[in-house]
Enzyme design. Structure first.
Site, PDB file in Angstrom:
ATOM      1  N   HIS A  51       0.830  -1.220   0.000  1.00  0.00           N
ATOM      2  CA  HIS A  51       0.000   0.000   0.000  1.00  0.00           C
ATOM      3  C   HIS A  51       0.861   1.267   0.000  1.00  0.00           C
ATOM      4  CE1 HIS A  51      -3.321  -2.707   1.250  1.00  0.00           C
ATOM      5  NE2 HIS A  51      -2.375  -3.254   1.989  1.00  0.00           N
ATOM      6  N   SER A  89      14.847  21.999 -15.102  1.00  0.00           N
ATOM      7  CA  SER A  89      13.650  22.766 -15.418  1.00  0.00           C
ATOM      8  C   SER A  89      14.086  24.090 -16.025  1.00  0.00           C
ATOM      9  CB  SER A  89      12.862  23.005 -14.128  1.00  0.00           C
ATOM     10  OG  SER A  89      12.104  24.193 -14.242  1.00  0.00           O
ATOM     11  N   LYS A 109      15.779  22.159  -9.890  1.00  0.00           N
ATOM     12  CA  LYS A 109      15.106  20.897 -10.218  1.00  0.00           C
ATOM     13  C   LYS A 109      15.950  19.950 -11.054  1.00  0.00           C
ATOM     14  CE  LYS A 109      11.217  19.926 -10.200  1.00  0.00           C
ATOM     15  NZ  LYS A 109       9.775  20.042 -10.243  1.00  0.00           N
ATOM     16  N   GLU A 114       9.726   8.997 -16.561  1.00  0.00           N
ATOM     17  CA  GLU A 114       8.344   9.435 -16.814  1.00  0.00           C
ATOM     18  C   GLU A 114       7.894   9.046 -18.218  1.00  0.00           C
ATOM     19  OE1 GLU A 114       7.524  13.529 -14.685  1.00  0.00           O
ATOM     20  OE2 GLU A 114       9.567  13.464 -15.416  1.00  0.00           O
TER      21      GLU A 114
END
Ligand code: ARG
Length: 466
Positions: free
Chosen positions: A162, A283, A289, A296
């Site tokens: 979970h 970024s 970042k 992804e």
């Protein structure tokens, strides 16, 4: 209103020459099936050779045909071949060029053959070759995972259920879970190759042919195990393409789950791992970042592969036997899924080799959330012979107490534990650390470093054999 009238009469301004041009545009597959040129030429050479051996064409015609086909292959590979949409597909483009090159003998090549069995054999050859590429890429990924698993056989990390910390495991053990998945994908590839390794050439349009062809000879020449057994099925079957897409979708799904974990691990919140600049990007606005774009995109491209599977299943589901032009829509789905999967596998292999683990952060997280509570319960069962359900209850009370005192389990005072169950002794502390917990999971396939090393060894042996 008047605008609508104009576009009605025009039938879409794109098509300068009216219905004939639209027909050509919807009908042609040369834009994508040119990818099959090598398979088409190999199929034709095998067919012409067999036709001559069976005295259906002369040796002289065969020699002209084979030489012409080889010239065409060179023309295509050197970029000199002029593909024509008017000639619809790769089969007719090649045949028309052959006629230009060798004259009337070219017209004999299509004896005892149809484009229906021709495209079936070309596409099977292409998919089979792609399956072997996927297999090799999977082997490379599995080997990279085994190397990293070996380095991290005793690197402690939290195991989750979970997405909550559950029990300590090792990073090596976690990676071996992916080895199992990708090895199953690899065995699905082997199954698919085994099943599709039959040659449809010679089924002709759908009913076979009156010519005395030798289908066993062409099957052998093209590297198939044997010819297909039913001419109708031969030209209407696209199971091999569906199976490729199905195994690609399952494999992509595994890659996507792994990619999702990499996304999680590389967040500052988890901090379990870092990707180098090679597999992340910055970024354009936030200088701090570092984004896991490759992971992804692996996750996202899974949608595309899964979509192709559903797409082709839907094309096939209503088709009567035997061939229908609908089946021309099989190719773009398979080509795109193949290209996408190849890239996903390469990116994942790169990330596996590239990723740097923060063992201290992983260990810290592994010790959080009372992850050794099960070890306490197991100790009560083993040492005090308490039934597991009761031990579970006692442990629950110990966890509650630790929570109140804001302490990890192994920091509770013995007296406090004894107040919960009088039988508890100081021995119990030896099982409450994450190291002891992981080490104790010695059941076959368990998380103990020794077990992990055994499985790595067994996988290396298996991979060396096949
Ligand atoms: N381009 C066609 C395809 O990809 C080849 C087969 C055409 N056969 C036919 N009967 N029109 O399916």
């Amino acid at each position: 209103m008047s605008e609508k009238k104009t576009s009605n009469t025009m039938w879409g301004g794109r098509f300068a020459a009216g219905p004939a041009a639209i027909m050509e545009a919807i009908n042609a597959s040369i834009g994508f099936d040119r990818k099959l040129y090598a398979e088409d030429i190999a199929g034709s050479i095998a067919h012409a050779t067999m036709l001559a051996d069976a005295d259906i064409i002369t040796a002289d015609d065969r020699d002209k045909i084979v030489a012409g086909l080889k010239t065409i292959r060179e023309e295509i590979e050197s970029g000199k071949f002029a593909f024509s949409t008017r000639l619809e597909d790769i089969h007719m483009n090649v045949e028309a060029r052959l006629a230009e090159l060798i004259g009337p003998a070219a017209g004999r090549l299509h004896t005892a053959r149809s484009r229906n069995d021709q495209v079936a054999v070309d596409f099977r050859l292409w998919v089979k070759n792609e399956l072997l590429c996927v297999r090799a890429a999977l082997t490379g990924l599995i080997e990279a995972l085994l190397d990293r698993a070996e380095e991290n056989a005793s690197t402690i990390m939290p195991g989750f259920t979970h997405l909550q910390v559950a029990q300590p495991v090792t990073f090596g053990h976690h990676l071996l879970a992916y080895v199992e998945m990708f090895a199953r994908d690899r065995s699905r590839v082997d199954d698919a190759v085994e099943r599709m390794n039959e040659c449809p050439l010679g089924a002709a349009a759908l009913a076979g042919t009156p010519f005395p062809i030798d289908r066993f000879a062409t099957a052998k020449a093209l590297g198939f195990r044997e010819p297909t057994r039913n001419s109708i099925d031969s030209v209407s079957d696209r199971d091999f393409a569906l199976e490729f897409l199905a195994l690609a979708a399952i494999c992509a799904t595994h890659l996507s789950r792994f990619a999702e974990e990499i996304v999680l691990w590389t967040t500052p919140q988890f901090g379990f791992a870092r990707l180098s600049d090679a597999f992340s990007t910055g970024s354009s606005i936030m200088p701090q970042k570092k984004n896991p774009d490759a992971a992804e995109l692996v996750r996202a491209k899974t949608g595309r592969v899964n979509g192709h599977l559903i797409g082709l299943l839907t094309v096939m589901k209503g088709l009567p036997l035997a061939y229908s032009k609908d089946m021309q829509e099989d190719k773009e789905a398979v080509f795109d899924a193949a290209e996408t999967l190849d890239l996903m596998l390469a990116a994942m292999t790169g990330m596996v080799k590239d990723i740097v683990v923060d063992a201290a952060a992983m260990r810290k997280a592994a010790a959080s959330g009372y992850s050794t509570a099960t070890d306490l319960a197991d100790w009560l069962v083993r040492e005090l012979k308490i039934p597991f359900r009761e031990a579970h209850h006692v442990t629950g009370r110990a966890v509650k107490l630790a929570e109140e005192k804001k302490l990890p389990l192994h920091r509770l005072a013995l007296a406090d534990l004894q107040a919960i169950h009088a039988g508890i002794t100081g021995e119990v502390f030896s099982v409450l650390t994450v190291e002891a917990s992981v080490k104790s999971r010695k059941s076959y396939g368990g998380a103990a470093p020794g077990e992990v090393r055994k499985q790595i060894k067994a996988w290396r042996k298996r991979l060396a054999k096949t």
